[in-house]
Design an enzyme around this catalytic site. Structure first.
Site, PDB file in Angstrom:
ATOM      1  CB  SER A 166       4.618 -29.095 -81.980  1.00  0.00           C
ATOM      2  OG  SER A 166       4.310 -29.902 -83.069  1.00  0.00           O
ATOM      3  CG  ASP A 261      -3.196 -30.426 -83.227  1.00  0.00           C
ATOM      4  OD1 ASP A 261      -2.754 -31.203 -84.096  1.00  0.00           O
ATOM      5  OD2 ASP A 261      -2.473 -29.896 -82.366  1.00  0.00           O
ATOM      6  CG  HIS A 291      -0.324 -28.315 -84.541  1.00  0.00           C
ATOM      7  ND1 HIS A 291      -0.115 -29.160 -83.476  1.00  0.00           N
ATOM      8  CD2 HIS A 291       0.904 -27.943 -84.966  1.00  0.00           C
ATOM      9  CE1 HIS A 291       1.181 -29.304 -83.270  1.00  0.00           C
ATOM     10  NE2 HIS A 291       1.824 -28.565 -84.163  1.00  0.00           N
TER      11      HIS A 291
END
Length: 318
Positions: A166, A261, A291
């Site tokens: 991320s 995501d 995600h």
């Protein structure tokens, strides 16, 4: 076959997503992050960590919290493996706002044990108190420290990779660009899991996924608003790595993206640009995923995601 699942995150409007069936129970019980209050967001992240069972330190692994030229780091070392060993500079996720070395603790223990690598997990400074380039400078300092102390750490300086998930993957991409500009320690590989790369928020997935679990467009907007300070670049390296005009000469990459995501398309786009620049890329898109679905460790799709990333790191470092 994937089941279509309706998600309502408080807006009253339901969107349907064909999540992997094993992930649907997780979608229904996961908390709803809110970055509008940074203190609360950090407390929620800590509570989520606290709900996980404590990870015992395996025999043959040492874990040391130390200072890397002013940057706190946690070093995981496989004491029972011959030296010199490869190393991974690990950068945790959290939207540039939350997270710490505790976020990646269990993963670091597992990878140190199973892959035989030294992991240097970086507790970089967080926004909004410390906007760009503070966190990136911390990551670069930790990289330099690791390379300079390679002998003491039992690390092969020619086999140092960087990676994260991320926002940590976004910092990883920026770190490779900064290291290229500064002619810093060589990086042999970059590991980008569900990377946060582009502040422009203009991809199809970013426009579409405004209510997906754990990460969505409103969260991405807040994340970048906190991270971006008065400066737009560091030594010519843009705050958002997707804005870099030239990607030539960067280390080979592993990039993993999830179907549902908002960050999906910027990861795909970055992979295409790396390939066009002559950089080797291994790209994975996982259907039915969202995600942060890695929290569902016992599902088949997450086991496959873990196996793929481990295999790529093993090939790159050994």
């Amino acid at each position: 076959m994937h089941d279509t699942h309706l998600v309502d995150h408080g807006s009253g409007d339901l969107m349907s997503y064909a999540f992997d069936p094993e992930l649907i129970p997780w979608v229904e019980r996961l908390p709803k992050p809110d970055l509008s209050d940074v203190v609360r967001a950090r407390a929620l992240a800590q509570r989520m960590l606290a709900q996980l069972p404590p990870a015992p330190i395996p025999a043959g692994v040492t874990v040391t919290d130390t200072d890397a030229a002013g940057v706190p780091v946690r070093v995981y070392a496989p004491a029972d493996r011959p030296t010199p060993r490869p190393a991974l500079i690990y950068l945790h996720g959290g939207g540039f706002v939350t997270g710490s070395v505790e976020s990646g603790h269990e993963e670091a223990l597992r990878r140190t044990t199973e892959l035989g690598v030294v992991i240097v997990s970086v507790d970089y400074r967080l926004a909004p108190e410390h906007p760009f380039p503070a966190g990136l400078e911390d990551c670069y300092t930790a990289l330099e420290w690791t390379a300079a102390r390679a002998d003491a750490l039992g690390v092969d300086p020619a086999r140092i990779a960087v990676g994260g998930a991320s926002a940590g993957a976004g910092l990883t991409a920026s770190l490779t660009q900064l290291t290229r500009v500064r002619c810093g320690p060589p990086i042999c590989f970059q590991y980008l899991a569900i990377p946060e790369l582009d502040d422009r928020l203009d991809t199809g997935s970013m426009r579409a996924f405004h209510d997906t679990p754990l990460w969505n467009r409103p969260l991405a907007q807040l994340s970048w608003s906190y991270y971006l300070g008065d400066r737009t670049d560091l030594d010519g390296v843009p705050a958002a790595p997707a804005r870099a005009a030239d990607l030539t000469g960067l280390p080979p990459a592993f990039i993993a993206v999830c179907e549902f995501d908002p960050l999906r398309d910027e990861g795909l786009r970055y992979a295409q640009r790396l390939l066009a620049a002559g950089v080797g890329v291994e790209l994975h898109l996982y259907p039915g995923t969202f995600h942060g679905c890695g929290v569902a460790r016992d599902t088949a799709i997450v086991r496959r995601m873990t196996s793929d990333s481990d295999a790529a790191l093993r090939r790159a470092l050994h």
